[in-house]
Design a protein around this motif. Structure first.
Motif, PDB file in Angstrom:
ATOM      1  N   TYR A   1      -1.712   7.893   9.233  1.00 30.93           N
ATOM      2  CA  TYR A   1      -2.379   7.598  10.487  1.00 30.93           C
ATOM      3  C   TYR A   1      -2.567   6.159  10.721  1.00 30.93           C
ATOM      4  CZ  TYR A   1      -3.714  12.549  11.434  1.00 30.93           C
ATOM      5  OH  TYR A   1      -3.660  13.824  11.784  1.00 30.93           O
ATOM      6  N   SER A   2      -3.123   5.357   9.641  1.00 30.98           N
ATOM      7  CA  SER A   2      -3.134   3.880   9.718  1.00 30.98           C
ATOM      8  C   SER A   2      -1.886   3.260  10.108  1.00 30.98           C
ATOM      9  CB  SER A   2      -3.754   3.355   8.451  1.00 30.98           C
ATOM     10  OG  SER A   2      -5.125   4.007   8.195  1.00 30.98           O
ATOM     11  N   PHE A   3      -0.835   3.784   9.446  1.00 31.02           N
ATOM     12  CA  PHE A   3       0.448   3.215   9.727  1.00 31.02           C
ATOM     13  C   PHE A   3       1.054   3.407  11.287  1.00 31.02           C
ATOM     14  CE2 PHE A   3       5.133   4.173  10.211  1.00 31.02           C
ATOM     15  CZ  PHE A   3       5.525   3.029   9.885  1.00 31.02           C
ATOM     16  N   MET A   4       0.523   4.550  11.762  1.00 34.20           N
ATOM     17  CA  MET A   4       1.100   4.657  13.131  1.00 34.20           C
ATOM     18  C   MET A   4       0.167   3.696  14.146  1.00 34.20           C
ATOM     19  SD  MET A   4       0.291   8.142  15.575  1.00 34.20           S
ATOM     20  CE  MET A   4      -1.538   7.754  15.226  1.00 34.20           C
ATOM     21  N   LEU A   5      -1.026   3.691  13.785  1.00 34.22           N
ATOM     22  CA  LEU A   5      -1.768   2.745  14.618  1.00 34.22           C
ATOM     23  C   LEU A   5      -1.566   1.537  14.638  1.00 34.22           C
ATOM     24  CD1 LEU A   5      -5.387   4.552  14.305  1.00 34.22           C
ATOM     25  CD2 LEU A   5      -3.865   4.637  16.217  1.00 34.22           C
ATOM     26  N   ILE A   6      -1.348   0.928  13.328  1.00 39.39           N
ATOM     27  CA  ILE A   6      -1.177  -0.347  13.332  1.00 39.39           C
ATOM     28  C   ILE A   6       0.245  -0.779  13.614  1.00 39.39           C
ATOM     29  CG2 ILE A   6      -0.570  -2.443  11.515  1.00 39.39           C
ATOM     30  CD1 ILE A   6      -2.546  -1.139   9.565  1.00 39.39           C
ATOM     31  N   SER A   7       1.339  -0.025  13.563  1.00 39.47           N
ATOM     32  CA  SER A   7       2.667  -0.235  13.978  1.00 39.47           C
ATOM     33  C   SER A   7       2.597  -0.040  15.690  1.00 39.47           C
ATOM     34  CB  SER A   7       3.624   0.992  13.835  1.00 39.47           C
ATOM     35  OG  SER A   7       3.743   1.337  12.510  1.00 39.47           O
ATOM     36  N   LEU A   8       1.750   0.678  16.489  1.00 38.82           N
ATOM     37  CA  LEU A   8       1.506   0.628  17.661  1.00 38.82           C
ATOM     38  C   LEU A   8       0.850  -0.789  18.110  1.00 38.82           C
ATOM     39  CD1 LEU A   8       0.251   4.006  19.122  1.00 38.82           C
ATOM     40  CD2 LEU A   8       2.562   2.863  19.244  1.00 38.82           C
TER      41      LEU A   8
ATOM     42  N   ILE B   1       0.745  -1.348   0.135  1.00 39.06           N
ATOM     43  CA  ILE B   1       0.031   0.011   0.024  1.00 39.06           C
ATOM     44  C   ILE B   1       0.944   1.309  -0.082  1.00 39.06           C
ATOM     45  CG2 ILE B   1      -1.663   1.248   1.348  1.00 39.06           C
ATOM     46  CD1 ILE B   1      -2.797  -1.018  -0.160  1.00 39.06           C
ATOM     47  N   PHE B   2       1.841   1.350   0.739  1.00 43.68           N
ATOM     48  CA  PHE B   2       3.161   2.395   0.725  1.00 43.68           C
ATOM     49  C   PHE B   2       3.345   2.765  -0.417  1.00 43.68           C
ATOM     50  CE2 PHE B   2       7.178   4.014   0.958  1.00 43.68           C
ATOM     51  CZ  PHE B   2       7.000   5.162   1.996  1.00 43.68           C
ATOM     52  N   VAL B   3       4.054   1.798  -1.224  1.00 42.12           N
ATOM     53  CA  VAL B   3       4.684   1.994  -2.288  1.00 42.12           C
ATOM     54  C   VAL B   3       3.509   2.536  -3.505  1.00 42.12           C
ATOM     55  CG1 VAL B   3       5.721   0.675  -4.380  1.00 42.12           C
ATOM     56  CG2 VAL B   3       6.470   0.337  -1.925  1.00 42.12           C
TER      57      VAL B   3
END
Length: 463
Positions: A106-113, A65-67
């Motif tokens: 925002y999704s990246f931050m929450l999933i990483s936590l 998704i990032f790429v």
């Protein structure tokens, strides 16, 4: 069935979604293939009971998704010949692209936590594990007593030694460690106590400097003895001890030699500090990229490319927060829990500042091809015979793509204007005629030059 009934609405939504998916797959066959392969890999890994890589498909999905999102081409700015509808379409598309970037950040931050707590929901080893019997092939529990304890300790130790990175309860065998120092064996502790008693008695009877120095050499200051949940990176697991409690079950504490041994709470606090910093910065960047933002020296207006660059940098600083925390842990070596908590949170929260300092140093030692281009802004009010020129277009004569549309009060802003002297033009929104031209000079970077333009009847302006 009524067209406005819930069933009709659901069917229409499903049909629209199916149509959108079909079009998206046809337009992006490579991305669709990547998601399909990752989905098949996820099914295989979850079906395999012996697999310890269940989290891998989630990480791969985030990478895809990032790429996909951040490599989408950016719609170019409208040209001077573009009409109002074309400009609106381009701005809407660029706005949707910015929203996608923000949603992913925002999704990246929450999933990483959430992934931080994955070791707790994915147990390293199950003590209820069963082994097949030797005679009839039925499943039996291993023998009880000391043999069972040694067997379970051996399996736990073998599992950890096969993993260069693991999370478990442990302590350090490094004599220089200030925290999480493993307790010494009872025999060694007893011998050391007796030796210290003899040295003390000898020093009392012979108060010579030599005896005092010998006593100090044999009693160096040691770190805090204890154990906790740790992350082991490359350390050698020397031994593991199984503790059995009738009320609380079984637990294992392992002794680690060499490598990096960091308390788990240290990494989690660093990630929390990084997430707070990321959450604070994302709305600021979104505001600076918005069309309503008026650039200042502290908060310049961001172009689409600059906005994407800043978002990626914010995610990089979040990822680097635990790495910076590990570096700080071994450089400063906090001696107690209070210092560790403060250091961990600070390392995560200030990760952006630290990375900016590192990048600044790297830029200074990297040979450059020349001085970077600097930018400012031009702002003002346009009037036609004393009346606000609504929706008049202002643009740089030599750079028509740098333009602005005056609002209801005739106010306009030209952002990202290179430092130097420029010619600006005002164009009518009705017939496209050039109403007036003037010159303006930006003296320094980040400067906002005020330039009001009054169009008179001699200039061709009409109310």
């Amino acid at each position: 069935m009524s067209e406005n009934s819930p069933e009709s609405t659901e069917n229409k939504a499903a049909s629209d979604f199916s149509t959108w998916i079909t079009k998206w797959i046809k337009a992006n066959p490579l991305w669709a293939a990547a998601h399909a392969l990752n989905f098949l890999a996820a099914i295989f890994l979850y079906a395999s009971k012996d697999s310890d890589t269940h989290i891998l498909p989630v990480v791969i999905f985030l990478c895809i998704i990032f790429v996909q999102i951040y490599t989408d081409p950016i719609e170019p700015l409208p040209t001077a010949e573009s009409d109002r509808d074309e400009r609106k379409r381009i701005e809407d598309q660029r706005s949707r692209q910015r929203n996608k970037w923000m949603i992913f950040a925002y999704s990246f931050m929450l999933i990483s936590l959430l992934l931080t707590f994955y070791p707790f929901i994915n147990p390293l080893f199950s003590f209820a594990e069963k082994t097949p019997g030797k005679s009839d092939g039925t499943v039996q529990q291993e023998s009880t007593g000391q043999e069972q304890i040694k067997s379970e300790e051996g399996r736990y130790l073998k599992t950890l030694r096969e993993r260069p990175i693991a999370v478990f309860v442990g302590c350090s065998l490094d004599p220089q460690a200030k925290t999480l120092l493993c307790p010494e064996p009872e025999a060694k502790t007893k011998a050391k106590t007796e030796a210290q008693a003899e040295d003390k008695a000898e020093s009392d009877s012979q108060s010579s400097p030599k005896a005092e120095n010998a006593g100090k050499a044999q009693n160096p200051e040691s770190g805090t003895i204890g154990s906790a949940w740790v992350i082991n990176i490359g350390g050698y697991i020397k031994t593991c001890k199984l503790d059995t409690d009738k009320d609380f079950g079984k637990s294992v504490t392992c002794q680690v030699k060499d490598g990096l041994l960091i308390p788990l709470y240290f990494i989690i606090l660093a990630l929390m500090g990084g997430s707070i910093s990321l959450t604070r910065r994302l709305p600021e960047l979104q505001k600076q990229a918005g069309s309503e933002h008026i650039a200042t020296e502290q908060q310049p207006k961001l172009s689409q490319y600059e906005f994407r660059e800043h978002l990626i940098f914010q995610m990089v600083q979040y990822i680097s927060a635990p790495l910076l925390a590990i570096l700080a842990y071994y450089l400063i070596e906090p001696g107690n829990i209070t210092n560790s908590v403060v250091l961990a949170f600070t390392a995560g929260f200030a990760s952006e500042t630290i990375l900016l300092m590192v990048r600044s140093i790297a830029n200074k030692i990297t040979p450059g091809s020349g001085e970077a281009l600097q930018y400012g802004a031009i702002a003002g009010v346009i009037t036609i015979q004393g009346t606000a020129a609504k929706k008049a277009e202002v643009f740089l004569t030599e750079l028509p793509q740098t333009h602005s549309i005056a609002d209801e009060q005739g106010f306009y802003v030209l952002s990202n204007v290179p430092v130097g002297e420029h010619s600006i033009s005002v164009k009518s929104s009705d017939n496209g005629a050039i109403l007036k031209k003037d010159t303006v000079k930006i003296e320094r970077a980040q400067a906002i030059v005020k330039k009001n333009m009054a169009i008179t009847a001699q200039d061709g302006g009409q109310k």
